[in-house]
Design a protein around this motif. Structure first.
Motif, PDB file in Angstrom:
ATOM      1  N   ARG A 176       0.836  -1.194   0.000  1.00 31.00           N
ATOM      2  CA  ARG A 176       0.000   0.000   0.000  1.00 31.00           C
ATOM      3  C   ARG A 176       0.869   1.242   0.000  1.00 31.00           C
ATOM      4  N   GLU A 177       0.433   2.249  -0.720  1.00 33.38           N
ATOM      5  CA  GLU A 177       1.116   3.533  -0.733  1.00 33.38           C
ATOM      6  C   GLU A 177       0.263   4.541   0.018  1.00 33.38           C
ATOM      7  N   ASP A 178       0.903   5.302   0.888  1.00 31.08           N
ATOM      8  CA  ASP A 178       0.171   6.274   1.692  1.00 31.08           C
ATOM      9  C   ASP A 178      -0.587   7.248   0.801  1.00 31.08           C
ATOM     10  N   GLY A 179      -1.863   7.397   1.096  1.00 32.37           N
ATOM     11  CA  GLY A 179      -2.685   8.360   0.383  1.00 32.37           C
ATOM     12  C   GLY A 179      -3.196   7.907  -0.959  1.00 32.37           C
ATOM     13  N   ALA A 180      -2.754   6.746  -1.445  1.00 31.14           N
ATOM     14  CA  ALA A 180      -3.192   6.268  -2.753  1.00 31.14           C
ATOM     15  C   ALA A 180      -4.248   5.186  -2.573  1.00 31.14           C
ATOM     16  N   PRO A 181      -5.228   5.132  -3.455  1.00 34.51           N
ATOM     17  CA  PRO A 181      -6.218   4.042  -3.367  1.00 34.51           C
ATOM     18  C   PRO A 181      -5.516   2.692  -3.484  1.00 34.51           C
ATOM     19  N   TRP A 182      -5.956   1.747  -2.674  1.00 35.30           N
ATOM     20  CA  TRP A 182      -5.340   0.417  -2.673  1.00 35.30           C
ATOM     21  C   TRP A 182      -6.272  -0.529  -3.419  1.00 35.30           C
ATOM     22  N   PRO A 183      -5.882  -1.008  -4.595  1.00 29.58           N
ATOM     23  CA  PRO A 183      -6.819  -1.786  -5.410  1.00 29.58           C
ATOM     24  C   PRO A 183      -7.159  -3.145  -4.839  1.00 29.58           C
ATOM     25  N   PHE A 184      -6.396  -3.607  -3.815  1.00 30.21           N
ATOM     26  CA  PHE A 184      -6.620  -4.955  -3.303  1.00 30.21           C
ATOM     27  C   PHE A 184      -7.469  -4.982  -2.034  1.00 30.21           C
ATOM     28  N   ALA A 185      -7.998  -3.828  -1.624  1.00 28.31           N
ATOM     29  CA  ALA A 185      -8.862  -3.797  -0.446  1.00 28.31           C
ATOM     30  C   ALA A 185     -10.045  -4.762  -0.547  1.00 28.31           C
ATOM     31  N   PRO A 186     -10.635  -4.969  -1.736  1.00 26.77           N
ATOM     32  CA  PRO A 186     -11.752  -5.924  -1.817  1.00 26.77           C
ATOM     33  C   PRO A 186     -11.365  -7.367  -1.506  1.00 26.77           C
ATOM     34  N   LEU A 187     -10.064  -7.668  -1.422  1.00 25.97           N
ATOM     35  CA  LEU A 187      -9.636  -9.036  -1.093  1.00 25.97           C
ATOM     36  C   LEU A 187      -9.439  -9.233   0.399  1.00 25.97           C
ATOM     37  N   ASP A 188      -9.565  -8.172   1.186  1.00 26.09           N
ATOM     38  CA  ASP A 188      -9.339  -8.239   2.625  1.00 26.09           C
ATOM     39  C   ASP A 188     -10.485  -9.012   3.287  1.00 26.09           C
ATOM     40  N   LEU A 189     -10.169 -10.175   3.844  1.00 27.52           N
ATOM     41  CA  LEU A 189     -11.200 -11.046   4.415  1.00 27.52           C
ATOM     42  C   LEU A 189     -11.779 -10.514   5.719  1.00 27.52           C
ATOM     43  N   ASP A 190     -11.149  -9.498   6.311  1.00 34.48           N
ATOM     44  CA  ASP A 190     -11.720  -8.871   7.500  1.00 34.48           C
ATOM     45  C   ASP A 190     -12.729  -7.789   7.143  1.00 34.48           C
ATOM     46  N   GLY A 191     -12.781  -7.407   5.865  1.00 39.01           N
ATOM     47  CA  GLY A 191     -13.674  -6.341   5.436  1.00 39.01           C
ATOM     48  C   GLY A 191     -14.983  -6.872   4.897  1.00 39.01           C
ATOM     49  N   VAL A 192     -15.963  -5.985   4.834  1.00 37.73           N
ATOM     50  CA  VAL A 192     -17.284  -6.362   4.317  1.00 37.73           C
ATOM     51  C   VAL A 192     -17.175  -6.837   2.876  1.00 37.73           C
ATOM     52  N   THR A 193     -16.446  -6.089   2.057  1.00 41.53           N
ATOM     53  CA  THR A 193     -16.339  -6.456   0.646  1.00 41.53           C
ATOM     54  C   THR A 193     -15.645  -7.795   0.481  1.00 41.53           C
ATOM     55  N   GLY A 194     -14.584  -8.001   1.245  1.00 44.37           N
ATOM     56  CA  GLY A 194     -13.868  -9.269   1.163  1.00 44.37           C
ATOM     57  C   GLY A 194     -14.717 -10.449   1.584  1.00 44.37           C
ATOM     58  N   GLN A 195     -15.522 -10.255   2.607  1.00 44.10           N
ATOM     59  CA  GLN A 195     -16.391 -11.342   3.067  1.00 44.10           C
ATOM     60  C   GLN A 195     -17.481 -11.636   2.047  1.00 44.10           C
TER      61      GLN A 195
END
Length: 358
Positions: free
Chosen positions: A111-130
């Motif tokens: 992740r780069e500070d301040g930049a959108p992170w394209p892999f957030a939807p893969l985070d299994l702790d997040g709503v989108t990932g789940q």
């Protein structure tokens, strides 16, 4: 020999561990491997676990030992070691001198500070990932015709997100995104020139309402959705300087809606509900709109794009929505059942817009 006579429990072989035996009808090992690779669940979950644990960030510039990574990720060394070795096999990590380091491919996960992170939807702790795991329950949809979320969460998706209690920050991040493709056909709809007020029914985090208010400065909006979405939308309107023209109400849209607005907007909402639920919602809008108000129904119809093969997107939508395939005739029939008639239809490549009146 029966499995019990081997002296241990009989366990099914893992994917990719089936040897071709004499007499087995599967004699082509290449085809066998190809099918097994297509059915693999381990690698997708390994990548999602690596994203969730932020391994790319926690490896650091100098690499890390297995013990350091276990400590930094809060995981157990033995299973983490197996994950790390699999990531090496995928060329996400390299291992040398007792330390794991990122490859060129693995560096893309940082992740780069301040930049959108394209892999957030893969985070299994997040709503989108789940919710991204929904297709695991595809068989439920194939057998019942129902979306998978009630099987996953015991309720519909939106009630689950609202009930989590920790989804505000994630939704706030997602709220930075623009409205769905082809929203222009809705934003530029001729009804807005005569309207002064509208209710965005099920307006989520307010992207579309914001676009409408910016495009039409004479409009005032009330967004109505479950409390978590209303909270995020309220912040969005404040930060956009629109708080004096937009309010956000947090409650179910199956409860009575604010009455007397010029337009009631349902954008990408009806697909989440079966016919009975859709008619109930349309009747609720009709009651609030009365004889003089209009109802705009907009449904998104995704097409093949760079990230989703058309067949995969279609199957995913089938698993996650009640009826993703409704066209003009279907929506017209639902409107008639709710005591409404269609007075105008607009089409864009990925969107339908129907104007309804009592």
């Amino acid at each position: 020999m029966a499995p019990a006579a081997t002296g241990g429990r009989h366990r099914a072989s893992p994917p990719g561990d089936h040897a071709t035996r004499e007499g087995d009808p599967m004699t082509d090992g290449t085809l066998h491997q190809q099918i097994t690779a297509l059915a693999d669940l381990v690698t997708p979950m390994a990548v999602r676990a690596a994203v969730t644990l932020r391994i790319a960030d926690r490896v650091g510039d100098d690499g890390a030992t297995p013990a350091e990574l276990a400590r930094r990720t809060g995981t157990r060394p033995r299973p983490l070691g197996k994950l790390l070795r699999h990531l090496v096999s995928l060329d996400i990590l390299a291992f040398d001198g007792g330390r794991y380091r990122l490859t060129e491919l693995g560096s893309a996960l940082r992740r780069e500070d301040g930049a959108p992170w394209p892999f957030a939807p893969l985070d299994l702790d997040g709503v989108t990932g789940q919710t991204g795991l929904s297709v695991i329950h595809l068989l439920h949809t194939l057998r019942t015709g129902e979306p998978v979320y009630r099987r996953m969460f015991g309720t519909d998706l939106w009630s689950y997100v609202d009930g989590r209690g920790d989804a505000d920050d994630e939704l706030r991040s997602e709220a930075l995104t623009a409205p769905a493709p082809d929203a222009e056909v809705l934003v530029e709809h001729p009804c807005w020139s005569a309207a002064r007020t509208f209710v965005d029914v099920g307006g989520n985090t307010g992207a579309l309402a914001e676009a409408l208010l910016v495009r039409h400065p004479h409009l005032r909006a009330t967004l109505l959705d479950l409390p978590v979405f209303a909270r995020v939308a309220r912040r969005r309107f404040a930060e956009s300087g629109l708080a004096d023209r937009a309010a956000a109400v947090g409650r179910s849209f199956f409860e009575p809606l604010p009455a007397g607005a010029d337009v009631y907007l349902l954008s990408a909402v009806l697909a989440d509900w079966d016919d009975d639920g859709a008619v109930r919602l349309l009747r609720n809008c009709a009651d609030a709109a009365g004889r003089d108000g209009a109802i705009l129904v907009s449904e998104v119809r995704p097409v093949e794009g760079p990230h989703w093969p058309g067949t995969a997107m279609a199957l995913w939508l089938e698993a996650t929505t009640a009826d993703p395939d409704r066209g003009v005739e279907d929506l017209t029939a639902l409107a008639a059942e709710a005591g409404l008639k269609v007075t105008r239809v607009d089409r864009a490549p990925t969107r339908l817009v129907l104007e309804l009146h009592a």
